[in-house]
Scaffold this motif. Sequence first.
Motif, short mmCIF file in Angstrom:
data_model
loop_
_atom_site.label_atom_id
_atom_site.label_comp_id
_atom_site.label_asym_id
_atom_site.label_seq_id
_atom_site.Cartn_x
_atom_site.Cartn_y
_atom_site.Cartn_z
N ALA A 23 -10.63 -3.18 18.59
CA ALA A 23 -9.50 -3.65 17.78
C ALA A 23 -9.07 -4.99 18.36
CB ALA A 23 -8.35 -2.64 17.86
N ALA A 24 -8.58 -5.88 17.50
CA ALA A 24 -8.29 -7.23 17.98
C ALA A 24 -7.01 -7.79 17.36
CB ALA A 24 -9.47 -8.15 17.66
N VAL A 25 -6.26 -8.50 18.18
CA VAL A 25 -5.10 -9.26 17.70
C VAL A 25 -5.26 -10.68 18.22
CG1 VAL A 25 -2.60 -9.52 17.74
CG2 VAL A 25 -3.62 -7.23 17.73
N MET A 26 -5.33 -11.64 17.29
CA MET A 26 -5.49 -13.04 17.66
C MET A 26 -4.18 -13.80 17.50
SD MET A 26 -6.90 -16.47 16.12
CE MET A 26 -5.49 -16.26 15.12
N LEU A 27 -3.82 -14.55 18.51
CA LEU A 27 -2.63 -15.41 18.45
C LEU A 27 -3.08 -16.86 18.46
CD1 LEU A 27 -0.63 -13.69 21.36
CD2 LEU A 27 -0.37 -13.25 18.89
N ASN A 28 -2.59 -17.64 17.51
CA ASN A 28 -2.90 -19.08 17.57
C ASN A 28 -2.04 -19.74 18.62
OD1 ASN A 28 -5.01 -19.94 16.04
ND2 ASN A 28 -3.80 -20.35 14.20
N LEU A 29 -2.61 -20.68 19.35
CA LEU A 29 -1.85 -21.42 20.36
C LEU A 29 -1.68 -22.85 19.85
CD1 LEU A 29 -3.85 -20.06 23.44
CD2 LEU A 29 -1.69 -19.18 22.50
N LEU A 30 -0.50 -23.13 19.34
CA LEU A 30 -0.21 -24.44 18.79
C LEU A 30 0.38 -25.35 19.87
CD1 LEU A 30 1.36 -23.48 15.32
CD2 LEU A 30 -1.04 -23.88 15.92
N GLY A 31 0.33 -26.64 19.62
CA GLY A 31 0.81 -27.62 20.60
C GLY A 31 2.25 -27.43 21.03
N GLY A 80 12.13 -30.18 24.98
CA GLY A 80 11.81 -31.60 24.99
C GLY A 80 10.94 -32.06 26.14
N SER A 81 10.73 -31.23 27.16
CA SER A 81 9.88 -31.71 28.25
C SER A 81 8.53 -30.99 28.22
CB SER A 81 10.56 -31.52 29.61
OG SER A 81 10.77 -30.16 29.83
N GLU A 82 7.49 -31.68 28.70
CA GLU A 82 6.14 -31.13 28.62
C GLU A 82 5.85 -30.19 29.79
OE1 GLU A 82 3.59 -34.37 27.25
OE2 GLU A 82 1.93 -32.92 27.24
N ARG A 83 5.07 -29.16 29.52
CA ARG A 83 4.69 -28.21 30.58
C ARG A 83 3.30 -27.66 30.27
NH1 ARG A 83 7.01 -22.43 28.42
NH2 ARG A 83 6.23 -22.77 26.34
N GLU A 84 2.64 -27.09 31.26
CA GLU A 84 1.37 -26.41 31.04
C GLU A 84 1.67 -24.92 30.86
OE1 GLU A 84 -1.28 -28.19 30.57
OE2 GLU A 84 -2.75 -26.56 30.44
N PRO A 85 1.20 -24.33 29.76
CA PRO A 85 1.47 -22.90 29.57
C PRO A 85 0.93 -22.05 30.74
CG PRO A 85 0.70 -23.90 27.54
CD PRO A 85 0.50 -24.92 28.61
N ALA A 86 1.49 -20.85 30.87
CA ALA A 86 1.18 -20.00 32.04
C ALA A 86 -0.14 -19.27 31.86
CB ALA A 86 2.33 -19.01 32.25
N ALA A 129 -7.12 -33.30 24.30
CA ALA A 129 -6.39 -33.97 25.38
C ALA A 129 -4.89 -33.95 25.15
CB ALA A 129 -6.90 -35.40 25.52
N GLU A 130 -4.48 -34.13 23.90
CA GLU A 130 -3.05 -34.32 23.65
C GLU A 130 -2.47 -33.17 22.82
OE1 GLU A 130 0.00 -37.30 21.35
OE2 GLU A 130 -2.15 -37.73 21.28
N ALA A 131 -1.43 -32.52 23.37
CA ALA A 131 -0.74 -31.46 22.63
C ALA A 131 0.30 -32.10 21.72
CB ALA A 131 -0.07 -30.50 23.60
N ARG A 132 0.29 -31.67 20.43
CA ARG A 132 1.34 -32.13 19.51
C ARG A 132 1.83 -30.90 18.77
NH1 ARG A 132 -2.49 -36.30 18.27
NH2 ARG A 132 -3.19 -35.11 16.46
N PRO A 133 3.14 -30.87 18.41
CA PRO A 133 3.66 -29.73 17.66
C PRO A 133 2.83 -29.46 16.41
CG PRO A 133 5.46 -31.15 18.36
CD PRO A 133 4.19 -31.87 18.71
N GLY A 134 2.48 -28.19 16.18
CA GLY A 134 1.71 -27.81 14.99
C GLY A 134 0.21 -28.00 15.15
#
Length: 385
Positions: free
Chosen positions: A309-317, A324-330, A348-353
């Motif tokens: 069984a599988a549940v997929m989560l999208n990881l958006l920017g 407002g400040s940038e971080r690396e997810p855990a 290389a670059e994370a952007r919202p959406g």
Amino acid sequence: MSGPLLPGATLGVMGGGQLGRMFVHAAQALGYSTAVLDADADSPAGRVSHHHVRTGYLDETGLRDLAQAAQAITTEFENVPAQALRTLAAQRPVHPSADAVAVAQDRTQEKAHFTRCGVPVAPHAVIETPEQLAAVRADLLPGILKTARLGYDGKGQARVDSPQALAAAWDRMQRVPCVLEKLLPLAFECSVVVARGVDGAMVNLPVQRNLHRDGILAVTEVGAGVVPDDVAQRAVEATRAVAQGIGYVGVLCVEFFVLHDGALVVNEMAPRPHNSGHWSIDGADVSQFELQVRTLAGLPLVQPRQHSAAVMLNLLGDLWFTHGSEREPAWADVLALPGAHLHLYGKAEARPGRKMGHLTCTAAHLADARATARRACEVLGLEGF
Ligand code: ATP
Ligand code: MG
């Protein structure tokens, strides 16, 4: 084609995004070399491919170089100009065909195809002229105005609830050809990935239940009971009819709306692997990308077996930003969860959406896959589901 293209050959793909990257990974696992055409020197697929042709889709030199490097060519991006696929097809097998991709590129043609295949579409009106705008029936409102071409991830869409709002939205879209769809009350959404070979043989992945947020896929669940059996059966039959009806060769995904009375309405199709099928890399014994390789190379198709069984989560920017400040997810905390499979696309670059990656949580039972995915949401600071 005289026989299958066997491992050792080079397979080409138009487009260097994450879908191309996962195609390249699947092709390489089977022993193929790969060639990617994408203008971006740092594209997700180009970075991991044996060959990378760095030109635009319509560049004649680029297309010639790709056809020289690769013995067969597919696409990962549905907005690759059909003309580019036609140019390539004069030199090499190209799957899916330019004609099939052209239908999927245009919502008006796409809806006509669904109707021809006997699959119901949402009530809608084509808006290409001011006369057509003025003639829109009141019962299509509230609705969603969608550009006929070049939309993705909810872009090129506007919700409208009055004739005035509709006219203003069409103006904002610079009066390009559009489709106005009635806003349907959805019980839920689902999709089916089918693969069809040159010989007409078809196999499919199990039905996927999808949750969208702001027009972008957020969560896909696949497992016993996510979709009632009769709905699942009708969705698979409709998807096969859509592929068959267009003589499709390759991997095709059809997205559906399910209404509260169980009625199935087709939304759209993607002439390529789809975000909602990404779970198959970790939850099935043959992924949608391996199916793409097999259809392109003319290899046998076998029915994929879902083993988890599988549940997929999208990881958006958005995940890369807090207040407002940038971080690396855990990532390390997520990878501590048993059954969590992380896929990052190397952007290389994370952007919202922006789609940066996805996380698939697998388990023997859906309830456990869900529990892991919910835990992952907490760890990452993602909205729950
Ligand atoms: P993508 O290519 O990422 O699938 P898109 O830009 O092509 O997205 P659609 O699939 O047309 O957009 O719409 C995105 C989402 O918006 C749908 O999955 C659904 O949640 C919602 N939506 C679209 N059309 C309707 C409709 N007629 N009624 C209700 N909800 C809708
Ligand atoms: Mg869609």
